[in-house]
Design an enzyme around this catalytic site. Structure first.
Site, PDB file in Angstrom:
ATOM      1  N   HIS A 180       0.843  -1.198   0.000  1.00  0.00           N
ATOM      2  CA  HIS A 180       0.000   0.000   0.000  1.00  0.00           C
ATOM      3  C   HIS A 180       0.875   1.244   0.000  1.00  0.00           C
ATOM      4  CE1 HIS A 180      -2.305   3.163   2.389  1.00  0.00           C
ATOM      5  NE2 HIS A 180      -2.933   3.086   1.236  1.00  0.00           N
ATOM      6  N   SER A 181       0.553   2.205  -0.852  1.00  0.00           N
ATOM      7  CA  SER A 181       1.263   3.483  -0.909  1.00  0.00           C
ATOM      8  C   SER A 181       2.758   3.258  -1.124  1.00  0.00           C
ATOM      9  CB  SER A 181       0.962   4.279   0.369  1.00  0.00           C
ATOM     10  OG  SER A 181       1.494   5.581   0.301  1.00  0.00           O
ATOM     11  N   MET A 182       3.599   3.782  -0.245  1.00  0.00           N
ATOM     12  CA  MET A 182       5.043   3.640  -0.412  1.00  0.00           C
ATOM     13  C   MET A 182       5.507   2.205  -0.230  1.00  0.00           C
ATOM     14  SD  MET A 182       6.197   6.598  -1.277  1.00  0.00           S
ATOM     15  CE  MET A 182       7.967   6.544  -0.985  1.00  0.00           C
ATOM     16  N   THR A 230       0.056   3.441  -4.990  1.00  0.00           N
ATOM     17  CA  THR A 230       1.495   3.672  -4.870  1.00  0.00           C
ATOM     18  C   THR A 230       1.950   4.715  -5.887  1.00  0.00           C
ATOM     19  OG1 THR A 230       1.939   1.427  -4.089  1.00  0.00           O
ATOM     20  CG2 THR A 230       3.771   2.604  -5.094  1.00  0.00           C
TER      21      THR A 230
END
Length: 933
Positions: A177-179, A206
């Site tokens: 998730h995300s970074m 991301t």
């Protein structure tokens, strides 16, 4: 007289103009943060209490990464059984993102557990989650490499847990998730990492192409290393299947354009989609809800189970099958359960009634039909008159329902091909659109209607010519600002219309589409489905509307049209046959600039302040007095001083000879050229951003001066009347010790912390000067000047009656008065610049404070070197006055340097915010030299 009135009007007009610009910025921020579709996601719930079993790591790993941990997710009996870590499932690793929690794995883990229970644990997944201590890696890049190496160690530990099992895995799947998704991609850049350790990578929201806020060098260098590796080693990544899911317009933290994987010509194992286009989800998600959105999690878990190889009981090693499964669940769902190799031919069996339909348009309602039927549509009679056939079915089950007849006799079809795999699932129906020319071997289309016990649904088919159902609607011009619109009227006689939105291909375009439906009768109808289809990327959005109704659709692009693509976006209207549709489109483009370039506004604001700062030094040189900040901003902040040079350089960089010269000088690439290559740079955007930056600089200056006034008023009521120091020496032993102390703090702890401390010290000095002027300068003319220019706090004469004659004598002359006021104006501008530096350094400071219990020293520290220089500069500046500066031989250079520095800042700082303090520091260094030389 007249000159006085003109002099009053100019500041008033400037304030009004900058107020309008700032209001536009705020409206743009409102558009990005609040004006989007409602949340259509369902919450994911656990049926049993979630448990997180901490996995013991090797001592060396635990010692090297004390803040990080690895957990196994479980619920109920499954959690109890796995306490001894005798695992037999398929390992999946969840990586949280910026400030994310390892507990966010529970939605994936819980639904996967329920799915495994449904099939009696024939297959199941073991979900592991990494605890990154909720670090702010999107704002501070210094720990990204450390997190990547820790994940590598975790993968090795996880695979060891399965050693000796019957179906032991040799690789893991990763959900980031995300970074966390970027960390997963960065694993492949590690020297000792084996790419075969990962078979599948799914990223959620991301930012793949660039950081959202490039606040330090470590962050941008990390992105460069990861993306360059994926481009250069594309051939080696073919066995890794990657899916990137973006959140759409609800996710204002990571815009979806950043979440699309870099286009790789050789790499056909990567897929990027927006959640609004994912079948059976059709919903935009915000940055956090993407990890718990039930519709999206269900699609992910269904894909996971379809990816299992029955022989190895692990995720299949066939990249083609992996891509087929992901396309099935995330791009085009045919309302069928996934089959790797569906049968090409089938026999239509069953004692069903065969009915021939010769009409070009047909509808049928099913309700409690006890007998099954086959409806056949002969194609021979329709091929000359029509180009396509469209069929729809409101029964959303997964059985086959439409076939193409290959061999038939006079009464029935003997051999057929299943065309249900050509179908597409929509929210209220499943549809099939076939081009007759592509199926020359088919003699009939066959619709199967099985016996319906209590079910009620509708079927419809029609033959049509594509050109009769395709309408072209030119979008309104960018500069229309919503005052003009394009309109078209559709008198529907069919079930499908395609409205082509001509000239809609750039990300700076944004439109509102209004669809008003009118029907001839008031009978109950199926809802209409409107789909905005973007052919060059998977970012469609679908809206379901009652009939009749007025529906508003937001039309914006996440990705600009590629240069070699000539396709046109379409509005697909799946309509009722006796209704009229009026389609209106109007432009709202101005706010797209905020969506795509809000992160660059600090650069433009500082650029404007720096120009005004140069103007103040120039005025000091010419008339011996420093002018007011707002006056200098109006005079010097002109876009034509900055923008043309950058535009010329970007234009020349298009020629190979100039690019070779540029690269031979080892000059970095101009940010505007990079943005142009990414199709993220639109006409006049830099000019608009510059004006927005001017408005922000103006009102930030007003806000800063007002805050200083309020603080000094409070300070003046708490302490005795201030006395202005007469120490002419810039460097004293006491100040030298102070500088050494702050440098020591910067070197041993955090550079941003030391900068913040000297900022507070400088602020206190400015407040002292402010109070001094407010308290002692009671001459009427001087009082007016101070109140007009710097909004000095007003002190009642009665409060000054008790002042001692010694305090009154501290003013040597009116020269001292003017000198102090002139110095204060320059100090306020320097503090304004310093405020922006502190704000840009704030993420590093927050990160350091959050991790203080693990390490006193921030390592690596992106601010340390600049902080050491700034401490020395500011200690001298805060004790300086304009009397020394205006007599300096270097003042002429110091007054002219801010202009080229502003040009350089806009050229190289838009995509590298961490460079902004460097340019400001250099300008302040020249100011310090003027105090000395």
């Amino acid at each position: 007289g007249v000159m006085g009135r003109v002099g009053w009007r100019l500041p008033a007009l400037a304030a009004l103009f900058y107020g309008v610009l700032t209001a536009l910025v705020l409206l743009g921020v409102r558009d990005v943060l609040f004006l989007y579709e409602e949340n259509r996601c369902s919450m994911t719930y656990m049926y049993e209490y979630p448990e997180y079993l901490r996995i013991k790591l090797p001592k060396k790993t635990a010692r090297r990464y004390p803040a990080y941990e690895l957990y196994l997710y479980g619920e109920g009996s499954y959690a109890e059984e796995n306490k001894n870590l005798l695992l037999t499932g398929i390992p999946v690793v969840f990586l949280p993102g910026n400030a994310g929690s390892y507990k966010q794995v529970r939605s994936l883990g819980s639904i996967a557990l329920r799915k495994a229970e449904d099939i009696d644990f024939k297959y199941h997944f073991d979900f592991f989650s990494v605890n990154f201590n909720e670090e702010l890696v999107a704002l501070y890049g210094g720990s990204l490499q450390r997190q990547t190496k820790f994940v590598h160690e975790c993968i090795k530990v996880i695979l060891k847990l399965y050693k000796g099992r019957e179906f032991a895995p040799s690789s893991v799947a990763i959900v980031g998730h995300s970074m966390g998704g970027l960390i997963a991609r960065a694993l492949l850049t590690l020297k000792n990492f084996k790419p075969e350790l990962i078979n599948l990578l799914i990223t959620q929201a991301t930012p793949h192409t660039a950081p959202v806020m490039p606040l330090d060098k470590y962050l941008t260098d990390f992105y460069t290393a990861v993306n360059n590796h994926w481009i250069l080693k594309a051939q080696d990544l073919r066995n890794l299947t990657t899916l990137s899911v973006a959140g759409g317009f609800r996710d204002y933290q990571v815009r979806s354009g950043l979440a699309f994987l870099p286009r790789l010509n050789q790499h056909d194992s990567a897929l990027s989609v927006v959640s609004s286009a994912v079948p059976r989800a059709w919903a935009s998600t915000d940055h956090l809800s993407i990890v718990w959105c039930k519709e999206l999690i269900l699609a992910t878990i269904r894909a996971f189970f379809d990816l299992i190889d029955e022989n190895t009981r692990q995720i299949t090693e066939d990249p083609k099958k992996r891509m087929s499964v992901l396309n099935h669940h995330f791009v085009r769902h045919p309302a069928k359960i996934f089959e790797e190799n569906p049968e090409a031919f089938t026999e239509l069996t069953g004692a069903f009634m065969w009915i021939t339909v010769r009409a070009s348009k047909w509808t049928y309602s099913v309700y409690n039909d006890s007998d099954g039927k086959y409806f056949t549509f002969p194609l021979t009679s329709h091929r000359k008159s029509y180009s396509h056939i469209y069929c729809e079915n409101s029964m959303l089950d997964t059985s086959s329902w439409i076939y193409g007849c290959l061999k038939s006799n006079s009464s029935m079809c003997l051999e057929a091909t299943d065309l249900s795999w050509r179908a597409e699932l929509l929210p209220t129906t499943k549809i099939v659109l076939l081009k007759l020319q592509d199926y020359p071997s088919l003699s009939h289309i066959v619709i199967q209607v099985p016996p319906a016990a209590g079910n009620k649904y509708n079927l419809a088919c029609e033959f049509f010519r594509k050109d009769s159902r395709t309408v072209q609607l030119p979008v309104t011009h960018l500069l229309s600002f919503g005052f003009s619109s394009s309109k078209i009227l559709l008198n529907s006689s069919g079930f499908l219309y395609n409205v082509q939105l001509q000239h809609f291909h750039q990300i700076y375009q944004a439109f509102k589409i209004y669809i008003e439906s009118h029907c001839q009768s008031h009978k109950e109808r199926k809802p209409s489905v409107y789909r905005l289809h973007i052919p060059w990327s998977h970012e469609d959005s679908i809206t379901v509307a009652k009939v009749p109704s007025l529906t508003e659709i937001s039309a914006k692009l996440h990705i600009a049209q590629p240069q070699n693509d000539s396709s046109v976006p379409e509005l697909n209207i799946y309509s009722s046959s006796d209704c009229q549709y009026e389609v209106t489109i109007s432009c709202i483009s101005i706010f797209q600039i905020i969506r795509f370039h809000a992160g660059a506004l600090p650069v433009y604001a500082v650029c404007n302040i720096l120009l005004a700062y140069g103007g103040q030094l120039s005025t000091l040189m010419s008339i011996g007095q420093c002018s007011d900040f707002s006056h200098e901003l109006v005079r010097t902040a002109k876009p034509y001083k900055v923008e043309p040079l950058i535009s010329i350089v970007v234009f020349l960089l298009g020629f190979n000879w100039f690019r070779e010269i540029w690269e031979s000088l080892s000059l970095p690439e101009v940010d505007a050229a990079v943005l142009s290559s990414q199709d993220a740079w639109f006409p006049l955007v830099s000019l608009i951003l510059f004006l927005f930056g001017t408005g922000i600089a103006y009102w930030s200056g007003v806000f800063f001066s007002t805050s200083l006034r309020l603080f000094s008023s409070l300070w003046l009521t708490l302490i005795r009347p201030p006395v202005l120091g007469k120490d002419d020496e810039l460097i004293t032993p006491r100040r030298f010790c102070g500088v050494l102390s702050l440098c020591l703090i910067s070197w041993t702890t955090c550079g941003a912390f030391a900068v913040f401390l000297i900022y507070l010290q400088y602020l206190f000095k400015a407040v002292n000067v402010f109070d001094f002027l407010a308290f002692y300068f009671q001459d009427s003319d001087c009082s007016k000047e101070t109140s007009q220019n710097l909004s000095m706090p007003t002190v009642k004469p009665q409060s000054l009656m008790n002042s001692t004659s010694k305090a009154t004598q501290s003013l040597s002359s009116t020269t001292t008065t003017a000198e102090a006021l002139s110095s204060l104006k320059l100090h306020v501008t320097v503090l304004n610049l310093l405020t922006w530096i502190v704000l840009l350094y704030l993420p590093s400071l927050i990160y350091w404070l959050k991790n203080l219990r693990y390490n006193v020293r921030l390592d690596p520290d992106p601010c340390r070197c600049t902080a050491l220089i700034l401490i020395c500069i500011l200690e001298i500046l805060m004790n300086s006055s304009t009397s020394k500066v205006k007599s300096s031989k270097l003042l002429k250079i110091a007054a002219k340097v801010p202009l080229p520095l502003s040009v350089a800042m806009l050229a190289f700082g838009r995509l590298h915010l961490f460079k902004v303090p460097h340019f400001v520091t250099f300008s302040l260094l020249l100011h310090v030299l003027c105090c000395i030389v």
